[in-house]
Design a protein around this motif. Structure first.
Motif, mmCIF file in Angstrom:
data_model
loop_
_atom_site.group_PDB
_atom_site.id
_atom_site.type_symbol
_atom_site.label_atom_id
_atom_site.label_comp_id
_atom_site.label_asym_id
_atom_site.label_seq_id
_atom_site.Cartn_x
_atom_site.Cartn_y
_atom_site.Cartn_z
ATOM 1 N N GLU A 162 0.834 -1.206 0.000
ATOM 2 C CA GLU A 162 0.000 0.000 0.000
ATOM 3 C C GLU A 162 0.871 1.259 0.000
ATOM 4 N N PHE A 163 1.913 1.203 0.798
ATOM 5 C CA PHE A 163 2.836 2.336 0.877
ATOM 6 C C PHE A 163 3.462 2.619 -0.491
ATOM 7 N N SER A 164 3.879 1.562 -1.190
ATOM 8 C CA SER A 164 4.511 1.706 -2.507
ATOM 9 C C SER A 164 3.518 2.250 -3.536
ATOM 10 N N THR A 165 2.266 1.791 -3.422
ATOM 11 C CA THR A 165 1.241 2.271 -4.365
ATOM 12 C C THR A 165 1.023 3.774 -4.226
ATOM 13 N N VAL A 166 0.913 4.207 -2.966
ATOM 14 C CA VAL A 166 0.721 5.657 -2.748
ATOM 15 C C VAL A 166 1.953 6.423 -3.205
ATOM 16 N N TYR A 167 3.133 5.838 -2.967
ATOM 17 C CA TYR A 167 4.358 6.517 -3.391
ATOM 18 C C TYR A 167 4.410 6.660 -4.913
ATOM 19 N N ARG A 168 4.014 5.576 -5.623
ATOM 20 C CA ARG A 168 3.989 5.677 -7.094
ATOM 21 C C ARG A 168 3.008 6.773 -7.536
#
Length: 587
Positions: A162-168
């Motif tokens: 989830e963290f990576s998705t928001v970062y992308r």
């Protein structure tokens, strides 16, 4: 030659001979009437147009010094100053955005490390289950290896995903903001600073025009007064036409009177005997020859003066046109006045500012998205920090369990060591990512505030100010445009009318020659010496004198016959009433 001596040489003319002279007087008189009426009509129209032009351009300096134009100039100066200030704010904003792009990009590596660590944790969880299954015994609790590590791995994987998705998403938003900003820079690079410089230049041009207008108003006034004087001179000079016409009519009347006397008709209650015909012929023809010569001389001189006055008037009209175009614009084909050029530039500036405001609106949307995404990403920080804490706890529990197992826990001790190592890597990666993201949050807030703050609002305000100033300028410029329209429309007409009026006198020499020819025909019947007239002839001469309307005619009459034949002079209009008549005629 005396009348008696002449009578011995030539026979007396008949009444028909005398009447045959009259058409020679009528022809130049009618030509004078036609010519001078036409010239007077052209002068009247030309003078009216010229007066209108001069009045309009004498009033223009007041329009250029009007409160409306001063207010518009003040607004434009303010627009230039504020444009430079906003340009400086945009430059700061650009630096913040560039730093935001850099910080967000820098967070990619530690976040990648987090993803790799979580993936390794999944592998460790599988290994832990396998090893724990091989050494399990009664009463042994391997839940930390068989369950806790696996749950931690699943939780960490889900959180980091989830963290990576928001970062992308943040990366995409920041990239979009950078592209939007690049588009803004490409479309409006140096627009605002250039707008300030161009405004200053245009305002200086308008100021120069206003000063030239004020400086030129004195000269315009002088030329206008000169034009008024020339019009008056031309009007007075044109009176020679009416004066000459009247004098020719009096010559006609005298010749008709003489013919009537020769026919035996009574004139002024007097009848002449045949013996008095010779004296009457000598007296009346000598008088008419003198009157005709005087009229022709005055006509020739005054016509030349009238032609010069009209020519000078046409020159003054050209001067007014040239000076007005030089000061107020359109002096050359396609040229604009500084005021019109400033209006066009301001109209363009309003469009540029409107485009800037539109682009700023797009940046504001992107900046808001960046802020929202950063806040969302920071919302996941607690979850990452919780993973960190859980990994420390599970790693500690695993180490304790391995110590309890002794030699049997050697394999599991390796797994616990790997878990502690992954925990350390997670801590380092999380701390690096969090520090960068917190800086990104501050930069995003700064960028968003700039995109939606005072600078953005000022762009819209500048557009409103430019539009308002444009309205004021257009009001003054419309006055100037109307004045130039009158100048361009009526100016050439005035010059042509006055030029045609002046050229109408080019063939007046033919009228003078006709009068000279008539003088030759009449003088052949005159005498060198005139005897005192008889009582009957004196009555006839007095009757002729009563018809005179000019002092010049009376003086010639008195030079030939003295003042004893002088009749009471007719009432002559006063100079004031004469001027009033001229005003009624020409204005």
């Amino acid at each position: 030659m005396t009348a008696l001596a002449r009578q011995t040489q030539t026979a007396l003319p008949t009444a028909s001979d005398l009447r045959a002279l009259v058409p020679g007087i009528v022809e130049p008189r009618e030509r004078i009437e036609t010519t001078f009426v036409a010239v007077g009509d052209r002068l009247t129209k030309g003078a009216a147009m010229l007066n209108r032009i001069t009045r309009i351009f004498e009033a223009l300096p007041q329009s250029l010094e009007s409160p409306e134009l001063h207010e518009a100039s003040a607004r434009l100066a303010a627009i230039g100053t504020e444009s430079q200030a906003i340009a400086a704010v945009f430059a700061t904003e650009q630096a913040d955005l560039a730093r935001l792009v850099s910080v967000v990009a820098a967070a990619d590596h530690p976040i990648s490390d987090l993803r790799r660590t979580v993936k390794m944790m999944g592998i460790v969880a599988i290994n832990a289950r396998v090893v724990a299954a091989g050494i399990v015994g009664d009463g042994d609790d391997f839940e930390v290896f068989t369950t806790d590590i696996a749950k931690l791995s699943e939780s960490a994987s889900r959180t980091i995903q989830e963290f990576s998705t928001v970062y992308r998403q943040l990366t995409d938003e920041v990239r979009r903001a950078a592209e939007q900003r690049a588009h803004f820079e490409a479309a409006h690079a140096d627009t605002l600073s250039g707008l300030a410089a161009s405004m200053d230049g245009s305002l200086e041009a308008v100021t120069r025009q206003r000063q030239a207008s004020v400086d030129g108003s004195a000269e315009t006034g002088r030329v206008s007064r000169q034009i008024g004087g020339r019009i008056a001179s031309a009007v007075m000079a044109l009176q020679v036409g009416d004066a000459t016409r009247q004098r020719l009519e009096h010559v006609e009347t005298a010749l008709e009177t003489l013919a009537n006397l020769f026919d035996g008709n009574s004139v002024a209650g007097a009848n002449l005997s045949s013996e008095e015909h010779d004296a009457a012929l000598a007296a009346i023809t000598s008088l008419q020859a003198a009157q005709l010569a005087s009229a022709a001389e005055a006509f020739t001189g005054d016509v030349a003066d009238a032609a010069n006055a009209l020519s000078d008037l046409a020159t003054d009209a050209r001067t007014i046109m040239v000076r007005s175009r030089d000061i107020y614009g359109q002096g050359k084909a396609g040229a604009q006045s500084p005021l019109a050029a400033l209006s066009d530039q301001l109209r363009h500036a309003a469009e540029v500012l409107r485009d800037c405001e539109t682009e700023r609106g797009k940046l504001e949307i992107v900046a808001g998205a960046v802020q929202a995404t950063v806040q969302s990403l920071l919302g996941h920080v607690e979850a990452v920090q919780e993973i960190e804490a859980n990994m420390r706890l599970v790693s500690l529990n695993a180490a304790v369990k391995c110590a309890q197992l002794g030699p049997r826990g050697t394999a599991l001790n390796v797994i616990a060591s790997q878990l502690r190592e992954l925990t350390g890597e997670t801590v380092a990666a999380a701390e690096t990512a969090m520090s960068g993201l917190h800086e990104a949050a501050g930069l995003a807030q700064s960028f968003g505030a700039a995109a939606s703050g005072d600078a953005a609002g000022q762009v819209g305000q500048l557009e409103q100010e430019a539009t308002a100033a444009l309205g004021l300028l257009e009001t003054v410029d419309q006055t100037l445009a109307e004045a130039l329209g009158v100048l361009n429309l009526d100016g050439p007409k005035v010059v042509n009318l006055l030029g045609e009026a002046a050229s109408s006198f080019a063939d007046q020499s033919a009228i003078s020659e006709a009068m000279a020819d008539m003088h030759v025909l009449i003088v052949q019947y005159s005498a060198d010496h005139i005897d005192p007239p008889s009582e009957a002839l004196a009555a006839v001469l007095s009757a002729l004198r009563t018809k005179y309307t000019m002092d010049a005619e009376r003086r010639i009459h008195e030079q030939l016959f003295g003042k004893d034949l002088t009749a009471p002079p007719p009432v002559i209009a006063s100079e004031a009433s004469a001027e009033a008549d001229l005003d009624d005629l020409f204005f």
